[in-house]
Design an enzyme around this catalytic site. Sequence first.
Site, PDB file in Angstrom:
ATOM      1  N   GLU A  50      20.893  -0.774 -19.720  1.00  0.00           N
ATOM      2  CA  GLU A  50      20.110   0.431 -19.401  1.00  0.00           C
ATOM      3  C   GLU A  50      19.204   0.860 -20.553  1.00  0.00           C
ATOM      4  O   GLU A  50      18.137   1.442 -20.318  1.00  0.00           O
ATOM      5  CB  GLU A  50      21.044   1.576 -19.008  1.00  0.00           C
ATOM      6  CG  GLU A  50      21.737   1.394 -17.662  1.00  0.00           C
ATOM      7  CD  GLU A  50      23.059   0.639 -17.749  1.00  0.00           C
ATOM      8  OE1 GLU A  50      23.752   0.521 -16.729  1.00  0.00           O
ATOM      9  OE2 GLU A  50      23.393   0.166 -18.865  1.00  0.00           O
ATOM     10  N   PHE A 112      35.311   9.203 -11.278  1.00  0.00           N
ATOM     11  CA  PHE A 112      34.979   7.893 -11.832  1.00  0.00           C
ATOM     12  C   PHE A 112      33.488   7.822 -12.160  1.00  0.00           C
ATOM     13  O   PHE A 112      32.646   8.142 -11.337  1.00  0.00           O
ATOM     14  CB  PHE A 112      35.352   6.798 -10.836  1.00  0.00           C
ATOM     15  CG  PHE A 112      34.990   5.406 -11.285  1.00  0.00           C
ATOM     16  CD1 PHE A 112      35.607   4.833 -12.378  1.00  0.00           C
ATOM     17  CD2 PHE A 112      34.008   4.673 -10.623  1.00  0.00           C
ATOM     18  CE1 PHE A 112      35.277   3.558 -12.810  1.00  0.00           C
ATOM     19  CE2 PHE A 112      33.672   3.399 -11.037  1.00  0.00           C
ATOM     20  CZ  PHE A 112      34.308   2.841 -12.137  1.00  0.00           C
ATOM     21  N   GLN A 113      33.180   7.433 -13.368  1.00  0.00           N
ATOM     22  CA  GLN A 113      31.811   7.299 -13.881  1.00  0.00           C
ATOM     23  C   GLN A 113      31.028   8.611 -13.800  1.00  0.00           C
ATOM     24  O   GLN A 113      29.842   8.627 -13.500  1.00  0.00           O
ATOM     25  CB  GLN A 113      31.051   6.173 -13.168  1.00  0.00           C
ATOM     26  CG  GLN A 113      31.575   4.785 -13.545  1.00  0.00           C
ATOM     27  CD  GLN A 113      30.653   3.653 -13.136  1.00  0.00           C
ATOM     28  OE1 GLN A 113      29.911   3.778 -12.162  1.00  0.00           O
ATOM     29  NE2 GLN A 113      30.701   2.555 -13.859  1.00  0.00           N
ATOM     30  N   LYS A 162      25.156  11.202  -5.417  1.00  0.00           N
ATOM     31  CA  LYS A 162      25.098  10.152  -4.400  1.00  0.00           C
ATOM     32  C   LYS A 162      24.967  10.711  -2.992  1.00  0.00           C
ATOM     33  O   LYS A 162      24.249  10.135  -2.153  1.00  0.00           O
ATOM     34  CB  LYS A 162      26.330   9.254  -4.497  1.00  0.00           C
ATOM     35  CG  LYS A 162      26.234   8.017  -3.605  1.00  0.00           C
ATOM     36  CD  LYS A 162      27.335   7.018  -3.871  1.00  0.00           C
ATOM     37  CE  LYS A 162      27.131   5.763  -3.001  1.00  0.00           C
ATOM     38  NZ  LYS A 162      28.176   4.745  -3.249  1.00  0.00           N
ATOM     39  N   MET A 479      15.040  -3.078 -44.638  1.00  0.00           N
ATOM     40  CA  MET A 479      14.741  -1.768 -45.210  1.00  0.00           C
ATOM     41  C   MET A 479      15.981  -1.157 -45.850  1.00  0.00           C
ATOM     42  O   MET A 479      15.880  -0.467 -46.877  1.00  0.00           O
ATOM     43  CB  MET A 479      14.178  -0.828 -44.141  1.00  0.00           C
ATOM     44  CG  MET A 479      13.532   0.418 -44.716  1.00  0.00           C
ATOM     45  SD  MET A 479      12.160   0.065 -45.851  1.00  0.00           S
ATOM     46  CE  MET A 479      10.806  -0.174 -44.696  1.00  0.00           C
TER      47      MET A 479
END
Length: 572
Positions: A50, A112-113, A162, A479
């Site tokens: 993602e 969940f999630q 959803k 760096m």
Amino acid sequence: MELSGAEIVIQCLKEEGVEFIFGYPGGAVLHIYDALFSQQDVQHILVRHEQGATHAADGYARSTGKPGVALVTSGPGATNAVTGIATAYMDSIPMVVLTGQVPSPFIGSDAFQEVDTVGITRPCVKHNFLIKNVHDIAATFRKAFYLATSGRPGPVVIDIPKDVTDPNVKIPFSYPKKIKMRSYNPVAKGHLGQIRRAIELMLNAERPVFYTGGGVVLDDASKQLVDLVRKLGYPITSTLMGLGAYPGSDKQFLGMLGMHGTYEANMAMHETDVLIAIGARFDDRVTGQVASFCPNATIIHVDIDPSSISKNVRVDVPIVGPVKKVLSDMLGVLDESGGEPKSAALKRWWKQIDEWRGADCLKYDRNSKIIKPQFAVETLHRVTKGDAFVASDVGQHQMFAAQFYQFDKPRRWINSGGLGTMGFGLPAGMGIQMAHPQAEVAVVTGEASIQMCIQELATCKQYNLPLKIMLLNNGYMGMVRQWQEFFYDGRYSHSYVDSLPDFVKLAESYGHVGMKIEKPEDLEGAMKEAFGMKDRLVFMDVVIDPAENVYPMIEAGKGHHEMYLSPGSELV
């Protein structure tokens, strides 16, 4: 026309002219993915993480000026996207990120999630929405795209439970043609009295400098900037984000300013009597020690965001408005006034600047038997004729690209400035290549940065994206190592990148072309061969001098006049 919530989401994207949506599916967004499957207008690009989706949408947006769009699922899908959202927020990039959410009845139950996406993203978005009703989708999308692209641009998150996209619930659809938000009214033009005052100051200046930033690029104001700067004949410098808005090869351009800016740009900033700041935000990497920043200057500041005015540095003439419109009005006022710059003073000023240029602050060993990173970037510029889109990751290679590529066009230099996000370059390059399929797109990266999103090589293969990746491989987090050399007595604590993969074999395992280049004399030929493969991704593992540092360098907390110019030198 009656549509489900998921179908309305897709129809809204079509109404906004969205070409590509970069995403990764999951349970909370499967209704939306099913609606995507049934149409052809919006092309979905399946990334492998993602973070890659948000960076790709970001690269698309920076290179086109259009809003980038990403789609991720709930929970870890949303949290994985946060780094890319924050990257876009810091650099004011227009982006709309759609995140799935658990069904409305389960919000707050630790389902969940489930994560509080609105709460998590609130500090790093321009605005965010949680849609609670299918009837609100169309208006919310219209507001989101308007917010993302107007005023000071930025990312907007739309969190979609959803159940709101349930395919069995259909409602009539219409898309708002206009939107009005009572609490959001970005300024449409600058104050004409302040513009006249600014022009008067500019014409009376003896040591003027234009200081320009990413706002010029974001507002597509390059032409107006060039017209004004050339009309006045004044020197101009740019931030990292503003490179390309004014041609880098032009004689009036002093190079980038700030921590790794040129000697002449930084010294001109320190000695200027009138500073004209256009679309820049006076961040710490540019100002150095604020107390000694432009100590003798009257400061004019043009910016679309009123909260940026006098935020870090107090300014004398604030002008709030869109950069392009303000610059156009400045040109009009200048013509109307008939005024001319102070020619004798300006001549003396250019003489001083040319003396500073004589320091040749970007010099390096051109006879080295080991490939110098500066030479690699100059070779890239020569092979691409300075016309490539260049995406970079973050670190020494980013600074070398900024210093040595000489960008002559806006929207060609794509990098993470404000957040400094490693892993940005490859997925950003994908977004650029999707937007400009015929263009040459180069990704300049390091062996530490590239491994943060290297799985996107699979995305490149799936969509036949012929990126050219130039890995400047010095075996260090460059760096970090440079700072440890300067300020930690050479204690290289965990900055050596051990157990590196064979990048040639790794590229080949993804179905791409791999090259390893170890000698300066081999570099240009290999690079020409790589760019000659128009339909293949080529991964060039360029082995460079591990001890090379980025110069000039201003130590944190020091002023523009206090620079390291070469190894072992004292501050000047």
